[in-house]
Design an enzyme around this catalytic site. Structure first.
Site, PDB file in Angstrom:
ATOM      1  N   ARG A 119      -4.403 -12.333  -9.073  1.00 19.43           N
ATOM      2  CA  ARG A 119      -4.521 -11.281  -8.036  1.00 19.43           C
ATOM      3  C   ARG A 119      -5.123 -11.848  -6.756  1.00 19.43           C
ATOM      4  NH1 ARG A 119      -7.159  -5.846  -9.932  1.00 19.43           N
ATOM      5  NH2 ARG A 119      -6.457  -5.216  -7.858  1.00 19.43           N
ATOM      6  N   HIS A 142     -14.235   0.456  -5.412  1.00 21.87           N
ATOM      7  CA  HIS A 142     -14.011  -0.304  -6.642  1.00 21.87           C
ATOM      8  C   HIS A 142     -14.364  -1.785  -6.496  1.00 21.87           C
ATOM      9  CE1 HIS A 142     -11.058   2.981  -8.264  1.00 21.87           C
ATOM     10  NE2 HIS A 142     -12.311   3.365  -8.246  1.00 21.87           N
ATOM     11  N   THR A 174      -2.379   6.832  -3.127  1.00 21.73           N
ATOM     12  CA  THR A 174      -3.052   6.820  -4.431  1.00 21.73           C
ATOM     13  C   THR A 174      -2.419   7.867  -5.330  1.00 21.73           C
ATOM     14  OG1 THR A 174      -5.129   7.120  -5.640  1.00 21.73           O
ATOM     15  CG2 THR A 174      -4.946   8.303  -3.559  1.00 21.73           C
ATOM     16  N   SER A 175      -2.318   7.521  -6.626  1.00 20.25           N
ATOM     17  CA  SER A 175      -1.750   8.476  -7.581  1.00 20.25           C
ATOM     18  C   SER A 175      -2.754   9.575  -7.907  1.00 20.25           C
ATOM     19  CB  SER A 175      -1.359   7.755  -8.877  1.00 20.25           C
ATOM     20  OG  SER A 175      -2.524   7.199  -9.468  1.00 20.25           O
TER      21      SER A 175
HETATM   22  P1  OAD Z   1      -1.641   3.745  -8.539  1.00 19.68           P
HETATM   23  O1  OAD Z   1      -0.814   2.579  -8.949  1.00 19.68           O
HETATM   24  O2  OAD Z   1      -2.122   4.647  -9.597  1.00 19.68           O
HETATM   25  O3  OAD Z   1      -0.844   4.641  -7.478  1.00 19.68           O
HETATM   26  C1  OAD Z   1      -0.224   4.075  -6.361  1.00 19.68           C
HETATM   27  C2  OAD Z   1       0.341   5.195  -5.521  1.00 19.68           C
HETATM   28  O4  OAD Z   1       0.891   4.626  -4.348  1.00 19.68           O
HETATM   29  C3  OAD Z   1       1.482   6.004  -6.178  1.00 19.68           C
HETATM   30  O5  OAD Z   1       1.209   7.394  -6.040  1.00 19.68           O
HETATM   31  C4  OAD Z   1       2.710   5.626  -5.348  1.00 19.68           C
HETATM   32  O6  OAD Z   1       3.639   6.707  -5.221  1.00 19.68           O
HETATM   33  C5  OAD Z   1       2.080   5.297  -4.014  1.00 19.68           C
HETATM   34  N1  OAD Z   1       2.865   4.402  -3.155  1.00 19.68           N
HETATM   35  C6  OAD Z   1       3.671   3.376  -3.500  1.00 19.68           C
HETATM   36  N2  OAD Z   1       4.177   2.781  -2.405  1.00 19.68           N
HETATM   37  C7  OAD Z   1       3.660   3.439  -1.333  1.00 19.68           C
HETATM   38  C8  OAD Z   1       3.789   3.282   0.077  1.00 19.68           C
HETATM   39  N3  OAD Z   1       4.559   2.330   0.618  1.00 19.68           N
HETATM   40  N4  OAD Z   1       3.117   4.154   0.880  1.00 19.68           N
HETATM   41  C9  OAD Z   1       2.340   5.122   0.345  1.00 19.68           C
HETATM   42  N5  OAD Z   1       2.177   5.302  -0.968  1.00 19.68           N
HETATM   43  C10 OAD Z   1       2.833   4.476  -1.815  1.00 19.68           C
HETATM   44  O7  OAD Z   1      -2.856   3.150  -7.654  1.00 19.68           O
HETATM   45  P2  OAD Z   1      -4.241   3.834  -7.299  1.00 19.68           P
HETATM   46  O8  OAD Z   1      -4.126   5.300  -7.187  1.00 19.68           O
HETATM   47  O9  OAD Z   1      -4.788   3.088  -6.155  1.00 19.68           O
HETATM   48  O10 OAD Z   1      -8.936   1.034 -10.589  1.00 19.68           O
HETATM   49  O11 OAD Z   1      -5.072   3.488  -8.589  1.00 19.68           O
HETATM   50  C11 OAD Z   1      -6.412   3.890  -8.618  1.00 19.68           C
HETATM   51  C12 OAD Z   1      -7.215   2.956  -9.460  1.00 19.68           C
HETATM   52  O12 OAD Z   1      -6.610   2.823 -10.755  1.00 19.68           O
HETATM   53  C13 OAD Z   1      -7.276   1.528  -8.950  1.00 19.68           C
HETATM   54  O13 OAD Z   1      -8.276   1.333  -7.977  1.00 19.68           O
HETATM   55  C14 OAD Z   1      -7.573   0.751 -10.191  1.00 19.68           C
HETATM   56  C15 OAD Z   1      -6.560   1.421 -11.093  1.00 19.68           C
HETATM   57  O14 OAD Z   1      -6.754   1.340 -12.441  1.00 19.68           O
HETATM   58  C16 OAD Z   1      -9.673   0.086 -11.225  1.00 19.68           C
HETATM   59  O15 OAD Z   1      -9.225  -1.020 -11.467  1.00 19.68           O
HETATM   60  C17 OAD Z   1     -11.068   0.532 -11.541  1.00 19.68           C
END
Ligand code: OAD
Length: 261
Positions: free
Chosen positions: A79, A128, A204-205
């Protein structure tokens, strides 16, 4: 970057977001992995996501590190290499430009890459942690990661002899007190109504951040809540406006409108 279907609709929403931002005296932005997706960094969930290749419990928990620190480091070194190759995209740049225009602004990111910093964001809480720092498991010293991650395996050690780990928050760990205090101070000093503040949720999801209650707190205090995400998420139901578009295209359009003022 091409537009998603329904571009006309989201562009009208982008205008509404620009109008809300123009009027707002407080702006809270929450970002997730989607904001860095257009810089070539994978998101976590879904096919091809980081947790698709390496299950969370194998690489992102204290138990995983205790069991197999080498495996955990292989994952984080890969990463780090990806982050060092990546560059901020138009979404990171637009958020840095937005910070410069708003008096009371905070960007809370769940991302452990450094792309917001490289784009120029300074009012930033890295909820995080920071992938480009090491944390000693023995003496708790935090040090910058070596500029080039080692090609060979192995587990790096601190000068005190303790095992180093990446300075990120793993599942099963608490968020850092300092970060929570900064966030609390920001929320207390924010003005969410008359004029209404804006909470902007990008890429973010909501699977993890939804549990922190930030979006609900801002909404309950009177903020306009806006989501920028091509997909519907766990937070969409809390939002006044959902802009179904990629972050780079949508945010650069919104900020360009603000800059026309
Ligand atoms: P996710 O992988 O859960 O979600 C990513 C989001 O980004 C999804 O809703 C996609 O639809 C959206 N997405 C993808 N491409 C995009 C773009 N070009 N523009 C806008 N949105 C887009 O990632 P996070 O929500 O960040 O935690 O995950 C949260 C946490 O879960 C992370 O920080 C990590 C993970 O497990 C830890 O490691 C503690």
């Amino acid at each position: 970057m091409s537009s998603l279907p329904g571009a006309a609709a989201w562009e009208q929403y982008a205008e509404l977001l620009a109008a809300s931002l123009r009027a707002a005296s407080s702006v809270l932005v929450i970002t997730g992995a989607g904001v860095s997706a257009e810089s070539g960094l994978p998101t976590f969930r879904g096919t091809g996501g980081l947790w698709d290749g390496e299950p969370v419990e194998a690489v992102a928990t204290p138990a995983a590190f205790a069991r197999d620190p080498e495996r955990v480091w292989r994952f984080y070194h890969a990463r780090r290499r990806a982050v060092l190759r990546a560059k901020p995209n138009a979404a990171h740049l637009a958020l840095a430009a937005l910070e410069a225009r708003v008096g009371h602004f905070l960007l809370v990111t769940q991302n452990v890459d450094d792309l917001h910093e490289r784009a120029g964001s300074t009012a930033l809480v890295k909820l995080h942690g920071n992938l480009l720092e090491d944390l000693c498991t023995a003496c708790s010293t935090i040090t910058p990661a070596p500029p080039v991650p080692p090609a060979a395996g192995g587990v790096p050690r601190c000068t005190c002899g303790g095992l180093l780990r990446p300075n990120v928050v793993w599942f099963g760990e608490w968020l850092r007190q300092n970060d929570l205090r900064r966030l609390e101070r920001f929320l207390l000093r924010s003005r969410w109504s008359d004029p209404r503040g804006v909470a902007l949720v990008v890429g973010t999801s909501g699977t993890v951040s939804g549990g922190y209650g930030l979006v609900e707190a801002a909404r309950d205090a009177g903020a306009v809540v806006v989501e920028v995400n091509p997909e519907s998420t766990a937070l969409s139901g809390c939002c006044d406006l959902c802009i179904r578009a990629r972050a780079a295209e949508a945010l650069s359009k919104v900020v360009a409108r603000l800059e026309q003022d």
